[in-house]
Motif scaffolding. Sequence first.
Motif, mmCIF file in Angstrom:
data_model
loop_
_atom_site.group_PDB
_atom_site.id
_atom_site.type_symbol
_atom_site.label_atom_id
_atom_site.label_comp_id
_atom_site.label_asym_id
_atom_site.label_seq_id
_atom_site.Cartn_x
_atom_site.Cartn_y
_atom_site.Cartn_z
ATOM 1 N N LYS A 111 -5.351 7.441 -1.324
ATOM 2 C CA LYS A 111 -4.751 8.347 -0.336
ATOM 3 C C LYS A 111 -5.595 8.383 0.939
ATOM 4 C CE LYS A 111 -1.931 12.327 -0.567
ATOM 5 N NZ LYS A 111 -0.831 11.500 -0.975
ATOM 6 N N GLU A 112 -6.910 8.371 0.776
ATOM 7 C CA GLU A 112 -7.799 8.357 1.933
ATOM 8 C C GLU A 112 -7.619 7.074 2.750
ATOM 9 O OE1 GLU A 112 -12.532 8.000 2.586
ATOM 10 O OE2 GLU A 112 -11.880 9.557 1.194
ATOM 11 N N LEU A 113 -7.475 5.933 2.060
ATOM 12 C CA LEU A 113 -7.301 4.662 2.758
ATOM 13 C C LEU A 113 -5.900 4.493 3.336
ATOM 14 C CD1 LEU A 113 -9.044 2.066 0.404
ATOM 15 C CD2 LEU A 113 -9.734 2.661 2.723
ATOM 16 N N TYR A 114 -4.890 4.873 2.567
ATOM 17 C CA TYR A 114 -3.522 4.503 2.918
ATOM 18 C C TYR A 114 -2.568 5.681 3.106
ATOM 19 C CZ TYR A 114 -5.503 0.203 1.146
ATOM 20 O OH TYR A 114 -6.329 -0.868 0.926
ATOM 21 N N GLY A 115 -3.110 6.874 3.229
ATOM 22 C CA GLY A 115 -2.271 8.055 3.389
ATOM 23 C C GLY A 115 -1.412 8.039 4.637
ATOM 24 N N ASP A 116 -1.809 7.232 5.629
ATOM 25 C CA ASP A 116 -1.042 7.173 6.880
ATOM 26 C C ASP A 116 0.084 6.143 6.835
ATOM 27 O OD1 ASP A 116 -2.844 5.046 6.754
ATOM 28 O OD2 ASP A 116 -3.149 4.984 8.921
ATOM 29 N N ILE A 117 0.246 5.461 5.732
ATOM 30 C CA ILE A 117 1.297 4.440 5.625
ATOM 31 C C ILE A 117 2.587 5.125 5.205
ATOM 32 C CG2 ILE A 117 2.022 2.363 4.397
ATOM 33 C CD1 ILE A 117 -1.006 1.672 4.331
ATOM 34 N N THR A 118 3.570 5.066 6.088
ATOM 35 C CA THR A 118 4.810 5.809 5.863
ATOM 36 C C THR A 118 6.003 4.919 5.565
ATOM 37 O OG1 THR A 118 5.259 5.795 8.234
ATOM 38 C CG2 THR A 118 4.062 7.702 7.351
ATOM 39 N N CYS A 175 0.808 -1.228 0.000
ATOM 40 C CA CYS A 175 0.000 0.000 0.000
ATOM 41 C C CYS A 175 0.837 1.272 0.000
ATOM 42 C CB CYS A 175 -0.945 0.005 1.197
ATOM 43 S SG CYS A 175 -2.172 -1.298 1.122
ATOM 44 N N PHE A 176 2.096 1.179 0.369
ATOM 45 C CA PHE A 176 2.987 2.336 0.329
ATOM 46 C C PHE A 176 2.999 2.940 -1.075
ATOM 47 C CE2 PHE A 176 7.162 4.275 -0.377
ATOM 48 C CZ PHE A 176 7.231 5.156 0.697
ATOM 49 N N TYR A 177 2.931 2.085 -2.098
ATOM 50 C CA TYR A 177 2.960 2.553 -3.480
ATOM 51 C C TYR A 177 1.591 2.987 -3.978
ATOM 52 C CZ TYR A 177 7.539 0.418 -3.302
ATOM 53 O OH TYR A 177 8.816 0.090 -2.948
ATOM 54 N N LEU A 178 0.526 2.454 -3.401
ATOM 55 C CA LEU A 178 -0.827 2.819 -3.832
ATOM 56 C C LEU A 178 -1.199 4.239 -3.458
ATOM 57 C CD1 LEU A 178 -3.026 -0.284 -2.931
ATOM 58 C CD2 LEU A 178 -2.295 0.457 -5.201
ATOM 59 N N LYS A 179 -0.734 4.703 -2.309
ATOM 60 C CA LYS A 179 -1.213 5.980 -1.777
ATOM 61 C C LYS A 179 -0.867 7.163 -2.670
ATOM 62 C CE LYS A 179 2.699 6.477 1.383
ATOM 63 N NZ LYS A 179 3.280 7.763 1.177
ATOM 64 N N ASP A 180 0.126 7.001 -3.537
ATOM 65 C CA ASP A 180 0.521 8.104 -4.409
ATOM 66 C C ASP A 180 -0.042 8.001 -5.824
ATOM 67 O OD1 ASP A 180 1.998 9.313 -2.372
ATOM 68 O OD2 ASP A 180 3.708 8.022 -2.779
ATOM 69 N N LEU A 181 -0.818 6.949 -6.090
ATOM 70 C CA LEU A 181 -1.425 6.810 -7.413
ATOM 71 C C LEU A 181 -2.549 7.819 -7.580
ATOM 72 C CD1 LEU A 181 -1.851 2.986 -8.033
ATOM 73 C CD2 LEU A 181 -0.234 4.530 -9.130
ATOM 74 N N GLU A 182 -2.638 8.379 -8.751
ATOM 75 C CA GLU A 182 -3.752 9.278 -9.066
ATOM 76 C C GLU A 182 -4.872 8.431 -9.657
ATOM 77 O OE1 GLU A 182 -3.936 12.473 -8.340
ATOM 78 O OE2 GLU A 182 -1.949 12.338 -7.441
ATOM 79 N N GLU A 183 -5.845 8.124 -8.843
ATOM 80 C CA GLU A 183 -6.974 7.304 -9.277
ATOM 81 C C GLU A 183 -8.252 8.132 -9.173
ATOM 82 O OE1 GLU A 183 -7.008 4.043 -10.299
ATOM 83 O OE2 GLU A 183 -4.840 3.879 -10.141
ATOM 84 N N GLU A 184 -9.064 8.096 -10.218
ATOM 85 C CA GLU A 184 -10.325 8.832 -10.186
ATOM 86 C C GLU A 184 -11.398 8.087 -9.393
ATOM 87 O OE1 GLU A 184 -11.533 10.069 -14.060
ATOM 88 O OE2 GLU A 184 -9.516 10.697 -14.582
ATOM 89 N N GLU A 185 -11.475 6.782 -9.576
ATOM 90 C CA GLU A 185 -12.537 5.995 -8.955
ATOM 91 C C GLU A 185 -12.207 5.582 -7.528
ATOM 92 O OE1 GLU A 185 -15.535 4.545 -10.252
ATOM 93 O OE2 GLU A 185 -15.375 5.997 -11.860
#
Length: 171
Positions: free
Chosen positions: A87-94, A73-83
């Motif tokens: 970032k809301e789900l995984y923004g706290d993963i550092t 999820c570290f890599y997911l949080k920075d993806l630009e996804e419309e649907e």
Amino acid sequence: MINKSRIELKPLIDKDIPLFDKWLDKEYIKKWFGEKEDWLNEINERNGKYSFLKHFIVYYNDREIGYCLYTDCFYLKDLEEEEHDFKELYGDITEKNHTYEIGYLIGEEEYLNKGIGKRIIQLLEEKIIQIGGKEISADPSEENIISIKALLKNGFTKKSDGDYRKTITYD
């Protein structure tokens, strides 16, 4: 009766893409998985832009019956996804190698409602344990009761709507 020990995950390869494409067209899958083109793009870019996604085909008795994946999820949080707002789900993963998201589907109807989803989750968890992950996440739609039940039976807890987590404990 399904012998759960006969279920295995094999890395998705090019020859599997037409079958995955066919599964994505099925109504009972389409309503949960969203845009087919996005999934096919991720699969086709699995050795490039989306190399952090690990895709598998689920086999039962050497027959392809489903699909699953996990990703850091570290890599997911920075993806630009419309649907999907990762970032809301995984923004706290550092940190890398902490929280892994999983996803799965059973593509062959005769294998639905036989406990295979639960077994797929267990097999994905084993893979995540092997690489040292600390938490597993899944983001099913709240209407996908069958998937949520499989997650709960595997020890996941609801963090919020569409966010189910399981902490991995190492002995």
